[in-house]
Structure formats: C-alpha cells, structure tokens
Write a protein that holds these residues in place. Sequence first.
Motif, PDB file in Angstrom:
ATOM      1  N   ALA A 101      45.735  41.045  56.382  1.00  0.00           N
ATOM      2  CA  ALA A 101      44.362  40.531  56.485  1.00  0.00           C
ATOM      3  C   ALA A 101      43.503  41.055  55.337  1.00  0.00           C
ATOM      4  O   ALA A 101      42.696  40.308  54.768  1.00  0.00           O
ATOM      5  N   ASP A 102      43.662  42.334  54.994  1.00  0.00           N
ATOM      6  CA  ASP A 102      42.915  42.893  53.855  1.00  0.00           C
ATOM      7  C   ASP A 102      43.290  42.201  52.555  1.00  0.00           C
ATOM      8  O   ASP A 102      42.429  41.884  51.737  1.00  0.00           O
ATOM      9  N   ILE A 103      44.583  41.978  52.348  1.00  0.00           N
ATOM     10  CA  ILE A 103      45.046  41.309  51.124  1.00  0.00           C
ATOM     11  C   ILE A 103      44.442  39.910  51.035  1.00  0.00           C
ATOM     12  O   ILE A 103      43.909  39.511  49.992  1.00  0.00           O
ATOM     13  N   GLU A 104      44.485  39.173  52.129  1.00  0.00           N
ATOM     14  CA  GLU A 104      43.951  37.813  52.137  1.00  0.00           C
ATOM     15  C   GLU A 104      42.439  37.803  51.977  1.00  0.00           C
ATOM     16  O   GLU A 104      41.882  36.948  51.279  1.00  0.00           O
ATOM     17  N   ASP A 105      41.759  38.760  52.598  1.00  0.00           N
ATOM     18  CA  ASP A 105      40.301  38.835  52.512  1.00  0.00           C
ATOM     19  C   ASP A 105      39.861  39.150  51.082  1.00  0.00           C
ATOM     20  O   ASP A 105      38.984  38.486  50.528  1.00  0.00           O
ATOM     21  N   LEU A 106      40.483  40.145  50.466  1.00  0.00           N
ATOM     22  CA  LEU A 106      40.132  40.499  49.088  1.00  0.00           C
ATOM     23  C   LEU A 106      40.486  39.358  48.130  1.00  0.00           C
ATOM     24  O   LEU A 106      39.775  39.138  47.148  1.00  0.00           O
TER      25      LEU A 106
END
Length: 115
Positions: free
Chosen positions: A16-21
């Motif tokens: 989720a962090d990878i996709e959000d960033l």
Amino acid sequence: MVRPIDLIVDFDRLRADIEDLARVGEGEDHGLYRMAFSDGDMAGREWLKSRLEAAGLTVHEDGAANIHGHLEGDTPSGEPSVVVGSHIDTVPGGGHLDGALGVLVGLECLRRINK
C-alpha cells in the motif's frame, strides 16, 4: 524481548505504501516525475515525513535535505546504530520501485521493531 515471529513484514502495508507513493508525481504516461527539489519531490518528501511520524519515529531533515526517521530506544548514546535508506526522487519518467523500495522497506522494518 523481540522474538523473530514478531518481526514478520506486513506485506499488505508495504504494498500500500509503494502504491501510494507511486501516485505522488505520477505523469500521464504512468512514469514518475519526482526530480530532486521539484514539486513532485517536495510532495513525496512531505508524504514520507507524515509516514515516519505516524510510525512513531523522530523526524529530522539535515542541511543536505536528507530526511531521517529515528526510532528511539534504550541503547546508550554513542552506541552503534543501524542505518537503512535510499532515495524517493526519480529521473524523469522513473519507475515506482527505483530508490523508494529501499526507503519503504526500512520504514516497514522500523514499524515492526517499534510494535
């Protein structure tokens, strides 16, 4: 005492962090445009600082604009530390894992240790 079972990476949160960033500075061609000190990079930096603070880390930006997230512990001052990092800025049209993966994996490790 931290047991190895307690240190299992939360892959859903990391993904989720990878996709959000990856949405910060995303261009129409789906490449990333977070060149150093650009608007996209500055937005990415703010995003990262907010994630570090939410993880309970002390956040510091040094004179070279490097962002540090520090996990306070019971280790006496002057003892060795583990440093993990990379970069979140990109070349024009860069990919979503270039550099950012090293930063986000470090953040996830600190979240798990802190928990």
